[in-house]
Design a protein around this motif. Sequence first.
Motif, PDB file in Angstrom:
ATOM      1  N   ALA A   1       0.791  -1.171   0.094  1.00 55.68           N
ATOM      2  CA  ALA A   1       0.161  -0.038  -0.103  1.00 55.68           C
ATOM      3  C   ALA A   1       0.788   1.394   0.017  1.00 55.68           C
ATOM      4  O   ALA A   1       2.006   1.098   0.665  1.00 55.68           O
ATOM      5  CB  ALA A   1      -0.799   0.087   1.321  1.00 55.68           C
ATOM      6  N   GLN A   2       0.287   2.376  -0.472  1.00 50.99           N
ATOM      7  CA  GLN A   2       1.261   3.625  -0.636  1.00 50.99           C
ATOM      8  C   GLN A   2       1.315   4.172   0.798  1.00 50.99           C
ATOM      9  O   GLN A   2       2.543   4.785   1.130  1.00 50.99           O
ATOM     10  CB  GLN A   2       0.398   4.681  -1.439  1.00 50.99           C
ATOM     11  N   SER A   3       0.591   3.855   1.632  1.00 49.92           N
ATOM     12  CA  SER A   3       0.480   4.503   2.886  1.00 49.92           C
ATOM     13  C   SER A   3       1.922   3.662   3.667  1.00 49.92           C
ATOM     14  O   SER A   3       2.449   4.186   4.441  1.00 49.92           O
ATOM     15  CB  SER A   3      -0.762   4.083   3.674  1.00 49.92           C
ATOM     16  N   LEU A   4       1.846   2.307   3.254  1.00 50.26           N
ATOM     17  CA  LEU A   4       3.266   1.547   3.825  1.00 50.26           C
ATOM     18  C   LEU A   4       4.654   2.175   3.496  1.00 50.26           C
ATOM     19  O   LEU A   4       5.543   2.373   4.111  1.00 50.26           O
ATOM     20  CB  LEU A   4       3.080  -0.090   3.534  1.00 50.26           C
ATOM     21  N   TYR A   5       4.529   2.396   2.112  1.00 48.37           N
ATOM     22  CA  TYR A   5       5.751   3.019   1.530  1.00 48.37           C
ATOM     23  C   TYR A   5       6.005   4.259   2.270  1.00 48.37           C
ATOM     24  O   TYR A   5       7.271   4.681   2.506  1.00 48.37           O
ATOM     25  CB  TYR A   5       5.672   3.203   0.048  1.00 48.37           C
ATOM     26  N   PHE A   6       4.902   5.033   2.407  1.00 51.90           N
ATOM     27  CA  PHE A   6       5.211   6.381   2.937  1.00 51.90           C
ATOM     28  C   PHE A   6       5.820   6.252   4.324  1.00 51.90           C
ATOM     29  O   PHE A   6       6.469   7.163   4.869  1.00 51.90           O
ATOM     30  CB  PHE A   6       3.905   7.359   2.695  1.00 51.90           C
ATOM     31  N   SER A   7       5.227   5.276   5.227  1.00 49.28           N
ATOM     32  CA  SER A   7       5.702   4.958   6.326  1.00 49.28           C
ATOM     33  C   SER A   7       7.122   4.868   6.595  1.00 49.28           C
ATOM     34  O   SER A   7       7.936   5.049   7.218  1.00 49.28           O
ATOM     35  CB  SER A   7       4.844   4.225   7.262  1.00 49.28           C
ATOM     36  N   TRP A   8       7.427   3.835   5.599  1.00 49.60           N
ATOM     37  CA  TRP A   8       8.907   3.353   5.491  1.00 49.60           C
ATOM     38  C   TRP A   8       9.793   4.625   5.184  1.00 49.60           C
ATOM     39  O   TRP A   8      10.777   4.798   5.640  1.00 49.60           O
ATOM     40  CB  TRP A   8       9.010   2.169   4.378  1.00 49.60           C
ATOM     41  N   SER A   9       9.320   5.596   4.239  1.00 49.47           N
ATOM     42  CA  SER A   9      10.136   6.621   3.922  1.00 49.47           C
ATOM     43  C   SER A   9      10.517   7.433   4.814  1.00 49.47           C
ATOM     44  O   SER A   9      11.419   8.439   4.997  1.00 49.47           O
ATOM     45  CB  SER A   9       9.559   7.215   2.389  1.00 49.47           C
ATOM     46  N   LYS A  10       9.529   7.559   5.741  1.00 54.45           N
ATOM     47  CA  LYS A  10       9.598   8.652   6.952  1.00 54.45           C
ATOM     48  C   LYS A  10      10.533   7.910   7.901  1.00 54.45           C
ATOM     49  O   LYS A  10      11.138   8.696   8.466  1.00 54.45           O
ATOM     50  CB  LYS A  10       8.173   8.686   7.428  1.00 54.45           C
ATOM     51  N   GLU A  11      10.410   6.615   8.015  1.00 55.67           N
ATOM     52  CA  GLU A  11      11.226   6.156   9.094  1.00 55.67           C
ATOM     53  C   GLU A  11      12.745   5.952   8.468  1.00 55.67           C
ATOM     54  O   GLU A  11      13.589   5.907   9.322  1.00 55.67           O
ATOM     55  CB  GLU A  11      10.914   4.548   9.167  1.00 55.67           C
ATOM     56  N   PHE A  12      12.833   5.786   7.276  1.00 53.23           N
ATOM     57  CA  PHE A  12      14.151   5.648   6.601  1.00 53.23           C
ATOM     58  C   PHE A  12      15.298   6.660   7.312  1.00 53.23           C
ATOM     59  O   PHE A  12      16.288   6.554   7.610  1.00 53.23           O
ATOM     60  CB  PHE A  12      14.059   5.838   5.091  1.00 53.23           C
TER      61      PHE A  12
ATOM     62  N   LYS B   1      19.484   9.056  11.002  1.00 49.69           N
ATOM     63  CA  LYS B   1      20.039   9.862  11.894  1.00 49.69           C
ATOM     64  C   LYS B   1      20.458   9.364  13.403  1.00 49.69           C
ATOM     65  O   LYS B   1      21.561   9.667  13.646  1.00 49.69           O
ATOM     66  CB  LYS B   1      18.791  10.894  11.985  1.00 49.69           C
ATOM     67  N   LYS B   2      19.696   8.337  13.630  1.00 44.53           N
ATOM     68  CA  LYS B   2      19.976   7.794  14.891  1.00 44.53           C
ATOM     69  C   LYS B   2      21.439   7.067  14.762  1.00 44.53           C
ATOM     70  O   LYS B   2      22.073   7.028  15.701  1.00 44.53           O
ATOM     71  CB  LYS B   2      19.112   6.653  15.203  1.00 44.53           C
ATOM     72  N   ARG B   3      21.593   6.313  13.669  1.00 46.71           N
ATOM     73  CA  ARG B   3      22.758   5.541  13.378  1.00 46.71           C
ATOM     74  C   ARG B   3      23.880   6.523  13.392  1.00 46.71           C
ATOM     75  O   ARG B   3      25.083   6.094  13.924  1.00 46.71           O
ATOM     76  CB  ARG B   3      22.547   4.843  12.089  1.00 46.71           C
ATOM     77  N   LEU B   4      24.056   7.600  12.576  1.00 48.28           N
ATOM     78  CA  LEU B   4      24.822   8.507  12.603  1.00 48.28           C
ATOM     79  C   LEU B   4      25.388   9.203  13.807  1.00 48.28           C
ATOM     80  O   LEU B   4      26.460   9.657  14.185  1.00 48.28           O
ATOM     81  CB  LEU B   4      24.560   9.610  11.683  1.00 48.28           C
ATOM     82  N   ALA B   5      24.128   9.258  14.679  1.00 43.40           N
ATOM     83  CA  ALA B   5      24.277   9.916  16.119  1.00 43.40           C
ATOM     84  C   ALA B   5      24.988   8.990  16.968  1.00 43.40           C
ATOM     85  O   ALA B   5      25.395   9.420  18.174  1.00 43.40           O
ATOM     86  CB  ALA B   5      23.139  10.551  16.501  1.00 43.40           C
ATOM     87  N   GLY B   6      25.203   7.743  16.603  1.00 48.55           N
ATOM     88  CA  GLY B   6      25.853   6.733  17.482  1.00 48.55           C
ATOM     89  C   GLY B   6      24.902   5.850  18.184  1.00 48.55           C
ATOM     90  O   GLY B   6      25.503   5.015  18.952  1.00 48.55           O
ATOM     91  N   ASP B   7      23.649   5.754  17.607  1.00 47.00           N
ATOM     92  CA  ASP B   7      22.757   4.801  18.424  1.00 47.00           C
ATOM     93  C   ASP B   7      22.831   3.686  17.548  1.00 47.00           C
ATOM     94  O   ASP B   7      22.112   3.457  16.710  1.00 47.00           O
ATOM     95  CB  ASP B   7      21.376   5.679  18.583  1.00 47.00           C
ATOM     96  N   THR B   8      23.378   2.682  18.071  1.00 50.08           N
ATOM     97  CA  THR B   8      23.589   1.250  17.389  1.00 50.08           C
ATOM     98  C   THR B   8      22.735   0.304  17.883  1.00 50.08           C
ATOM     99  O   THR B   8      22.725  -0.916  17.300  1.00 50.08           O
ATOM    100  CB  THR B   8      25.049   0.904  17.470  1.00 50.08           C
ATOM    101  N   ALA B   9      21.940   0.768  19.003  1.00 54.52           N
ATOM    102  CA  ALA B   9      20.719  -0.266  19.309  1.00 54.52           C
ATOM    103  C   ALA B   9      19.655  -0.528  18.318  1.00 54.52           C
ATOM    104  O   ALA B   9      19.288   0.268  17.500  1.00 54.52           O
ATOM    105  CB  ALA B   9      20.175   0.210  20.532  1.00 54.52           C
TER     106      ALA B   9
END
Length: 124
Positions: free
Chosen positions: A56-67, A72-80
Amino acid sequence: MGKKPRTKQSHGEKVVKDIRRATHKQYSAEEKIRVVLDGLKGEDSIAELCRREGIAQSLYFSWSKEFPEAGKKRLAGDTARAATSTEVKDLRREARDLKEVVVEQALELRLLKKSMIADGDDDE
């Protein structure tokens, strides 16, 4: 007054719902990333991409928002991160194996202690 009476779900509807739940595709992180990157390329419309991927397009847009948030979290050092089901199964198997080793060693230690006590009693 305005309430509709709840109808009991038929057996057939329940079976169909259970089958859909059981056959629901789970997308790996790599698949989600691939789909989001394909959407960002802009070669096809989002609607066409979602139709091709069967989402569904809504699923794509939720993935694109989480991406970007995950980036950002990974680059900030959050590896969990959440463990995959394969990793969880492997960790459980390893824990079970380690527990078996501990039990075996505890039994061996108990037997050695008993034999030491028995050997000490014989000397008296």
